[in-house]
Design a protein around this motif. Structure first.
Motif, PDB file in Angstrom:
ATOM      1  N   UNK A 181       4.970  12.820  -2.604  1.00  0.00           N
ATOM      2  CA  UNK A 181       3.791  12.724  -3.469  1.00  0.00           C
ATOM      3  C   UNK A 181       3.833  11.455  -4.314  1.00  0.00           C
ATOM      4  N   UNK A 182       4.972  11.201  -4.952  1.00  0.00           N
ATOM      5  CA  UNK A 182       5.093  10.007  -5.791  1.00  0.00           C
ATOM      6  C   UNK A 182       4.944   8.748  -4.933  1.00  0.00           C
ATOM      7  N   UNK A 183       5.548   8.749  -3.763  1.00  0.00           N
ATOM      8  CA  UNK A 183       5.442   7.601  -2.875  1.00  0.00           C
ATOM      9  C   UNK A 183       4.021   7.333  -2.425  1.00  0.00           C
ATOM     10  N   UNK A 184       3.276   8.389  -2.148  1.00  0.00           N
ATOM     11  CA  UNK A 184       1.903   8.204  -1.668  1.00  0.00           C
ATOM     12  C   UNK A 184       0.974   7.723  -2.778  1.00  0.00           C
ATOM     13  N   UNK A 185       1.098   8.303  -3.966  1.00  0.00           N
ATOM     14  CA  UNK A 185       0.131   7.965  -5.013  1.00  0.00           C
ATOM     15  C   UNK A 185       0.467   6.679  -5.782  1.00  0.00           C
ATOM     16  N   UNK A 186       1.714   6.282  -5.805  1.00  0.00           N
ATOM     17  CA  UNK A 186       2.106   5.121  -6.606  1.00  0.00           C
ATOM     18  C   UNK A 186       1.333   3.846  -6.239  1.00  0.00           C
ATOM     19  N   UNK A 187       1.314   3.413  -4.973  1.00  0.00           N
ATOM     20  CA  UNK A 187       0.573   2.181  -4.685  1.00  0.00           C
ATOM     21  C   UNK A 187      -0.941   2.343  -4.859  1.00  0.00           C
ATOM     22  N   UNK A 188      -1.447   3.551  -4.628  1.00  0.00           N
ATOM     23  CA  UNK A 188      -2.878   3.785  -4.803  1.00  0.00           C
ATOM     24  C   UNK A 188      -3.257   3.718  -6.282  1.00  0.00           C
ATOM     25  N   UNK A 189      -2.471   4.386  -7.143  1.00  0.00           N
ATOM     26  CA  UNK A 189      -2.702   4.310  -8.587  1.00  0.00           C
ATOM     27  C   UNK A 189      -2.610   2.875  -9.070  1.00  0.00           C
ATOM     28  N   UNK A 190      -1.591   2.173  -8.615  1.00  0.00           N
ATOM     29  CA  UNK A 190      -1.374   0.793  -9.066  1.00  0.00           C
ATOM     30  C   UNK A 190      -2.541  -0.088  -8.638  1.00  0.00           C
ATOM     31  N   UNK A 191      -3.048   0.141  -7.456  1.00  0.00           N
ATOM     32  CA  UNK A 191      -4.191  -0.637  -6.977  1.00  0.00           C
ATOM     33  C   UNK A 191      -5.436  -0.360  -7.817  1.00  0.00           C
ATOM     34  N   UNK A 249      -6.045  -2.067  10.277  1.00  0.00           N
ATOM     35  CA  UNK A 249      -6.618  -3.340  10.721  1.00  0.00           C
ATOM     36  C   UNK A 249      -7.453  -3.157  11.985  1.00  0.00           C
ATOM     37  N   UNK A 250      -7.095  -2.171  12.808  1.00  0.00           N
ATOM     38  CA  UNK A 250      -7.885  -1.862  14.000  1.00  0.00           C
ATOM     39  C   UNK A 250      -9.280  -1.379  13.642  1.00  0.00           C
ATOM     40  N   UNK A 251      -9.393  -0.603  12.577  1.00  0.00           N
ATOM     41  CA  UNK A 251     -10.704  -0.128  12.105  1.00  0.00           C
ATOM     42  C   UNK A 251     -11.588  -1.316  11.759  1.00  0.00           C
ATOM     43  N   UNK A 252     -10.990  -2.327  11.192  1.00  0.00           N
ATOM     44  CA  UNK A 252     -11.713  -3.537  10.769  1.00  0.00           C
ATOM     45  C   UNK A 252     -11.969  -4.484  11.944  1.00  0.00           C
ATOM     46  N   UNK A 253     -11.325  -4.218  13.069  1.00  0.00           N
ATOM     47  CA  UNK A 253     -11.501  -5.073  14.236  1.00  0.00           C
ATOM     48  C   UNK A 253     -10.465  -6.170  14.343  1.00  0.00           C
ATOM     49  N   UNK A 311       0.830   0.862   2.275  1.00  0.00           N
ATOM     50  CA  UNK A 311       2.032   1.101   1.474  1.00  0.00           C
ATOM     51  C   UNK A 311       2.160   2.573   1.088  1.00  0.00           C
ATOM     52  N   UNK A 312       1.044   3.239   0.867  1.00  0.00           N
ATOM     53  CA  UNK A 312       1.087   4.656   0.495  1.00  0.00           C
ATOM     54  C   UNK A 312       1.800   5.461   1.578  1.00  0.00           C
ATOM     55  N   UNK A 313       1.484   5.193   2.830  1.00  0.00           N
ATOM     56  CA  UNK A 313       2.146   5.910   3.927  1.00  0.00           C
ATOM     57  C   UNK A 313       3.610   5.487   4.065  1.00  0.00           C
ATOM     58  N   UNK A 314       3.870   4.203   3.861  1.00  0.00           N
ATOM     59  CA  UNK A 314       5.247   3.693   3.923  1.00  0.00           C
ATOM     60  C   UNK A 314       6.113   4.325   2.829  1.00  0.00           C
ATOM     61  N   UNK A 369      -3.862  -4.934  -3.297  1.00  0.00           N
ATOM     62  CA  UNK A 369      -5.249  -4.742  -2.892  1.00  0.00           C
ATOM     63  C   UNK A 369      -5.332  -3.405  -2.151  1.00  0.00           C
ATOM     64  N   UNK A 370      -6.378  -2.627  -2.454  1.00  0.00           N
ATOM     65  CA  UNK A 370      -6.473  -1.269  -1.915  1.00  0.00           C
ATOM     66  C   UNK A 370      -6.464  -1.241  -0.394  1.00  0.00           C
ATOM     67  N   UNK A 371      -7.351  -2.054   0.227  1.00  0.00           N
ATOM     68  CA  UNK A 371      -7.442  -2.030   1.686  1.00  0.00           C
ATOM     69  C   UNK A 371      -7.071  -3.383   2.240  1.00  0.00           C
ATOM     70  N   UNK A 372      -6.145  -3.455   3.112  1.00  0.00           N
ATOM     71  CA  UNK A 372      -5.341  -2.408   3.725  1.00  0.00           C
ATOM     72  C   UNK A 372      -3.972  -2.216   3.063  1.00  0.00           C
TER      73      UNK A 372
END
Length: 184
Positions: free
Chosen positions: A56-66, A130-134, A81-84, A73-76
């Motif tokens: 939980x802490x690993x997933x939310x930390x980069x998102x909160x910081x962003x 990045x695949x979603x973005x093409x 990083x949240x998944x990492x 930067x949020x995306x990507x």
């Protein structure tokens, strides 16, 4: 103190450290990226609080910081990083539970496995995002971003985390034994 309360409190502390620590290296973005400052508290959270809290802490930390500070930067970046970081927290917690923290070699094994798994998850997340973005995320970009550019951070993690885990594990065990009159 109940274990849940202690884990929530310690997890909140690691989250706060994860939010603040990048300010130390953030003045020079290239150095901040190389030292991977958010990784340290997340891995420690997994080791000390368990895989659930580390995840939980690993997933939310980069998102909160962003969201709070605009970096990463949020995306990507922050999403990847949240998944990492979630993976680091999970693997460190699982490995610490399975192998223990009583041997420096077990800590190193846990840490290396977590670092490899986290980087693979980061690479897969980048492929999808990045695949979603093409755009394409090449194997060369994976090796460069996950290992070559992160080498100073990897070295820092290998030097600091085992020492901190052993140091604090001994302190926590000593406190637990002192608080428990039935302990030998």
């Amino acid at each position: 103190m109940k274990t849940t309360t202690k884990n929530l409190t310690v997890s909140a502390m690691f989250l706060a450290i994860g939010l603040v620590l990048p300010f130390i290296t953030g003045q020079i973005p290239q150095i901040g990226k190389m030292l991977c400052p958010m990784h340290l508290p997340i891995m420690l959270c997994g080791f000390f609080c368990g895989w659930q809290y580390g995840a939980v802490v690993g997933f939310i930390c980069p998102l909160f910081r962003s969201v709070l500070f605009g970096m990463p930067v949020l995306y990507p970046s922050a999403i990847g990083m949240a998944f990492e970081l979630m993976t680091y927290g999970i693997i460190c917690g699982i490995m610490a539970a399975k192998l223990g923290k009583n041997s420096i070699w077990k800590i190193y094994l846990s840490l290396i496995i977590a670092m490899l798994c986290g980087r693979v998850v980061w690479g897969l997340a980048q492929v999808v995002l990045l695949g979603i973005k093409g755009d394409a995320f090449t194997f060369s970009a994976f090796i460069t971003g996950g290992f070559v550019n992160a080498l100073p951070g990897i070295i820092l993690q290998l030097l600091l985390i085992p020492v901190l885990v052993r140091l604090f594990a001994e302190k926590f065990e000593a406190k637990s034994n002192a608080a428990d009159p039935s302990a030998p």
